[in-house]
Design a protein around this motif. Structure first.
Motif: not given
Lengths: 141, 119
Positions: A36, A40, A59, A98-101, B33, B60-61, B63-65, B68, B108-109, B112
Motif C-alpha cells: 500500500t 501510494g 491498495a 470516502g467511507v474508510g473500509g 493510502i 482503515f477508518v 482513511m475516511s474523507s 464522513v 465508519a458508517l 457517520r
C-alpha cells in the motif's frame, strides 16, 4: 480508465502481497502495508494522470492479498481473487466513496466470490462422480 | 465487574491508530493510502502480530474523507467503534482478505450515522 489496466494492477498488487505474506513469511499486515505504501508513493509519481486511481486499486488488492493460505492455497487463487477485485472496483467506483473500509469490503466480497466459485465447482464435480458411479452400478446390476 | 486488560488495550490501540491515520491523512496531507501504509508498516515493526492487525484494521477508518469523519473527535469515535467491532468479531471470517476493511467500513458508517443523527 481502461478496465484491463485496473485488473492487471490489482493482480500485480494482490499477488505481491500474497507472496510477501506467505512465501517470504513476513506476515499479512507488513505485506499489505508495504505494498500500500509503495503504491501510494510510486503510482502518483510515475503516472501523474492515472496514478491516483491505480494506487487505490493496488491498495484494495493488497487487502485481498491478506487472505490466509487455507482459503487461497495457490498463487492462481490469488490471481483470480485479484481479478475479481479489479472488476468489482471498476463497477463500484462511486459507491460509498470516502467511507474508510470500502476497499477492504471490496476485497472481502471478492474473496467470498472466489471461494464460492471454487466450492460450487467442487460440489458439481462430486455430484457428477456420484451420478457416474450410480449409473455404473446400474449397468452391472 | 472485571475489566479485561487485553480488550482495553485493543480499544486504546484502535482509537489511537484511527486518530493518527486521520491526522496523517488530513492534517499532514499525505492522503489515505500513504497514511494507511505508514501506520501499517510501523505497526508491523513495533507490535506483535495480533495487535499490529488491530492497528492496521482501525487505521482503515482513518482513511475516511472529511465528508464522513469531519473532525478528530469523530475519528476518535470511529476508532472506538472499530475496536468494539474487532473485539466482538475476532473469530468471524478469520483468514478472509478484506475482513479488516469490512470491520472498518461498519465502524465508519455507524459513526457517520451517529454524527448525522446528532447533527
Amino acid at each position: 480508465m481502461d478496465i484491463l489496466l485496473i485488473i492487471l494492477t490489482a493482480i500485480a498488487a494482490g499477488v505481491t502481497t500474497y507472496f510477501i505474506a506467505n512465501n517470504l513469511k513476513k506476515g499479512a499486515v507488513l505485506a499489505s502495508a508495504s505494498v500500500t505504501l509503495a503504491s501510494g508513493i510510486i503510482f502518483p509519481y510515475f503516472f501523474p494522470t492515472t496514478g491516483s486511481t491505480l494506487m487505490v486499486v493496488a491498495a484494495c488488492a493488497s487487502y485481498g492479498g491478506m487472505v490466509s493460505r487455507k482459503n487461497a492455497p495457490t498463487i492462481l487463487d490469488m490471481v483470480m481473487i485479484s481479478a475479481i477485485i479489479g472488476l468489482l472496483f471498476s463497477i463500484t467506483a462511486t459507491s460509498y466513496a470516502g467511507v474508510g473500509g470500502r476497499l477492504g469490503t471490496i476485497a472481502a466480497i471478492s474473496c467470498f466470490a472466489w471461494l464460492g466459485v471454487k466450492n460450487s465447482a467442487k460440489a458439481a464435480s462430486r455430484a457428477r462422480k456420484s451420478d457416474f458411479l450410480s449409473k455404473s452400478v446400474g449397468i452391472w446390476q | 465487574m472485571t475489566v479485561d486488560k487485553r480488550k482495553l488495550e485493543i480499544l486504546a490501540l484502535a482509537t489511537g491508530s484511527t486518530a493518527l491515520t486521520w491526522i496523517l491523512n488530513h492534517h499532514l496531507g499525505l492522503g489515505p493510502i500513504v497514511a494507511n501504509g505508514l501506520i501499517g508498516v510501523l505497526a508491523a515493526f513495533l507490535m506483535p502480530g495480533a495487535l499490529a492487525g488491530v492497528a492496521y484494521t482501525s487505521s482503515f477508518v482513518g482513511m475516511s474523507s472529511l465528508a464522513v469523519l469531519p473532525s478528530l473527535m469523530l475519528a476518535l469515535m470511529g476508532g472506538l467503534f472499530a475496536g468494539l467491532v474487532i473485539i466482538t468479531t475476532t473469530e468471524i471470517y478469520a483468514g478472509i482478505g478484506g475482513k479488516g476493511g469490512t470491520t472498518a467500513a461498519a465502524a465508519a458508517l455507524v459513526t457517520r450515522a451517529i454524527s448525522g443523527f446528532l447533527g
